[in-house]
Design a protein around this motif. Structure first.
Motif, PDB file in Angstrom:
ATOM      1  N   ASP A 113       0.863  -1.178   0.000  1.00  0.00           N
ATOM      2  CA  ASP A 113       0.000   0.000   0.000  1.00  0.00           C
ATOM      3  C   ASP A 113       0.899   1.228   0.000  1.00  0.00           C
ATOM      4  O   ASP A 113       1.354   1.686   1.052  1.00  0.00           O
ATOM      5  N   SER A 114       1.187   1.752  -1.183  1.00  0.00           N
ATOM      6  CA  SER A 114       2.149   2.845  -1.315  1.00  0.00           C
ATOM      7  C   SER A 114       1.640   4.155  -0.729  1.00  0.00           C
ATOM      8  O   SER A 114       2.416   5.090  -0.541  1.00  0.00           O
ATOM      9  N   ARG A 115       0.349   4.233  -0.412  1.00  0.00           N
ATOM     10  CA  ARG A 115      -0.164   5.445   0.231  1.00  0.00           C
ATOM     11  C   ARG A 115       0.448   5.638   1.614  1.00  0.00           C
ATOM     12  O   ARG A 115       0.444   6.745   2.159  1.00  0.00           O
ATOM     13  N   LEU A 116       0.995   4.550   2.180  1.00  0.00           N
ATOM     14  CA  LEU A 116       1.539   4.593   3.539  1.00  0.00           C
ATOM     15  C   LEU A 116       3.066   4.565   3.544  1.00  0.00           C
ATOM     16  O   LEU A 116       3.678   4.241   4.553  1.00  0.00           O
ATOM     17  N   LEU A 117       3.682   4.933   2.429  1.00  0.00           N
ATOM     18  CA  LEU A 117       5.141   4.835   2.333  1.00  0.00           C
ATOM     19  C   LEU A 117       5.853   5.745   3.328  1.00  0.00           C
ATOM     20  O   LEU A 117       7.012   5.511   3.663  1.00  0.00           O
ATOM     21  N   ARG A 153       1.454   0.090  13.626  1.00  0.00           N
ATOM     22  CA  ARG A 153       0.730  -0.913  14.415  1.00  0.00           C
ATOM     23  C   ARG A 153      -0.717  -1.037  13.953  1.00  0.00           C
ATOM     24  O   ARG A 153      -1.241  -2.151  13.819  1.00  0.00           O
ATOM     25  N   ASP A 154      -1.361   0.082  13.687  1.00  0.00           N
ATOM     26  CA  ASP A 154      -2.745   0.058  13.203  1.00  0.00           C
ATOM     27  C   ASP A 154      -2.835  -0.691  11.876  1.00  0.00           C
ATOM     28  O   ASP A 154      -3.763  -1.485  11.666  1.00  0.00           O
ATOM     29  N   TYR A 155      -1.882  -0.435  10.983  1.00  0.00           N
ATOM     30  CA  TYR A 155      -1.877  -1.092   9.676  1.00  0.00           C
ATOM     31  C   TYR A 155      -1.719  -2.598   9.825  1.00  0.00           C
ATOM     32  O   TYR A 155      -2.465  -3.385   9.230  1.00  0.00           O
ATOM     33  N   VAL A 156      -0.730  -3.028  10.621  1.00  0.00           N
ATOM     34  CA  VAL A 156      -0.460  -4.456  10.777  1.00  0.00           C
ATOM     35  C   VAL A 156      -1.625  -5.159  11.460  1.00  0.00           C
ATOM     36  O   VAL A 156      -2.034  -6.255  11.055  1.00  0.00           O
ATOM     37  N   THR A 157      -2.183  -4.531  12.501  1.00  0.00           N
ATOM     38  CA  THR A 157      -3.302  -5.134  13.218  1.00  0.00           C
ATOM     39  C   THR A 157      -4.506  -5.313  12.302  1.00  0.00           C
ATOM     40  O   THR A 157      -5.233  -6.315  12.395  1.00  0.00           O
ATOM     41  N   ARG A 158      -4.690  -4.381  11.391  1.00  0.00           N
ATOM     42  CA  ARG A 158      -5.832  -4.441  10.475  1.00  0.00           C
ATOM     43  C   ARG A 158      -5.589  -5.405   9.321  1.00  0.00           C
ATOM     44  O   ARG A 158      -6.489  -6.171   8.937  1.00  0.00           O
ATOM     45  N   GLU A 159      -4.392  -5.392   8.754  1.00  0.00           N
ATOM     46  CA  GLU A 159      -4.149  -6.089   7.502  1.00  0.00           C
ATOM     47  C   GLU A 159      -3.562  -7.492   7.645  1.00  0.00           C
ATOM     48  O   GLU A 159      -3.798  -8.335   6.770  1.00  0.00           O
ATOM     49  N   LEU A 160      -2.796  -7.752   8.695  1.00  0.00           N
ATOM     50  CA  LEU A 160      -2.148  -9.057   8.782  1.00  0.00           C
ATOM     51  C   LEU A 160      -3.147 -10.209   8.911  1.00  0.00           C
ATOM     52  O   LEU A 160      -3.035 -11.199   8.165  1.00  0.00           O
ATOM     53  N   PRO A 161      -4.125 -10.149   9.824  1.00  0.00           N
ATOM     54  CA  PRO A 161      -5.098 -11.252   9.871  1.00  0.00           C
ATOM     55  C   PRO A 161      -5.820 -11.443   8.544  1.00  0.00           C
ATOM     56  O   PRO A 161      -6.059 -12.587   8.121  1.00  0.00           O
ATOM     57  N   ASP A 216      -0.754  -8.667  20.845  1.00  0.00           N
ATOM     58  CA  ASP A 216      -2.082  -8.109  20.572  1.00  0.00           C
ATOM     59  C   ASP A 216      -2.666  -8.694  19.284  1.00  0.00           C
ATOM     60  O   ASP A 216      -3.836  -9.074  19.245  1.00  0.00           O
ATOM     61  N   ILE A 217      -1.851  -8.749  18.245  1.00  0.00           N
ATOM     62  CA  ILE A 217      -2.318  -9.257  16.960  1.00  0.00           C
ATOM     63  C   ILE A 217      -2.683 -10.730  17.056  1.00  0.00           C
ATOM     64  O   ILE A 217      -3.644 -11.187  16.429  1.00  0.00           O
TER      65      ILE A 217
END
Length: 206
Positions: A61-65, A99-107, A139-140
């Protein structure tokens, strides 16, 4: 894996390493306590047809580079006395947003991979993620939905070693004797970009 003449065989050495001590600002309490230097390697080679690498995925997601990076020292901001004076050559990370990105996208990424491979989450026995941060991983883990998997987390011993963290964690799991032949091992990496990758392997001891 195939040789140049098309015959199956051959081996590949995959190495991941990072030297964060060269780029982390020792006065930045948001990053300095988290990172360590490390290197890890994995040898890939032919296995029985039912084993080995079962599938993987990569997404960016290049918007978050801007969440992770080093501002100066490249072609966009060449090195100068000004970039050095304002600490532009240090690694910076907006930890809460990462952290917000990983928590949302990894699962989501993990379960999309398992769905694509028609593998029930209950069959996963080991989960080896990028060793970013112990508190974040715990947490994740509560959102992963892998009821019979063991979370491998040697981050407390080595810190976040970047590209080396998954091979180091895999080595820890192997040396501990926890990995049994035929067990499904899920690997998950994430980092700057923002980029996320997952892989599923069937472990085969030699």
């Amino acid at each position: 894996m195939t040789l140049e003449d098309g015959r199956p065989g051959g081996r590949a050495l995959v190495i991941g390493s990072d030297v964060y001590s060269r780029i982390v600002d020792p006065t930045d309490r948001r990053t300095a306590p988290l990172f360590g230097d490390g290197a890890g390697a994995v040898v890939l080679g032919p296995v029985a047809e039912a084993g080995g690498f079962l599938g993987g995925s990569v997404a960016t997601d290049s918007r978050l580079l801007g969440l992770i990076g080093i501002a100066a020292g490249g072609s966009r901001q060449p090195s100068s006395t000004d970039t050095l004076a304002r600490g532009g050559h240090y690694f910076r990370m907006r930890g809460r947003e990462v952290r917000d990105y990983v928590t949302r996208e990894l699962p989501r990424a993990v379960h999309e991979l398992l769905t694509d491979l028609s593998v029930p989450p209950e069959e996963i026995r080991h989960f080896i993620p990028h060793q970013a941060n112990g508190a974040m991983l715990r947490d994740i883990w509560g959102h992963m939905g892998l009821p019979h998997a063991h979370l491998h987390m040697p981050v407390a011993r080595h810190g976040n070693t970047g590209a080396a963290s998954i091979p180091i964690a895999l080595d820890h799991a192997h040396r501990s004797g926890r990995l049994a032949a035929g067990e499904l091992v899920l690997l998950a990496g994430f980092g700057g970009g923002m980029t996320m990758g997952t892989s599923l392997i069937s472990w085969g001891n030699r």
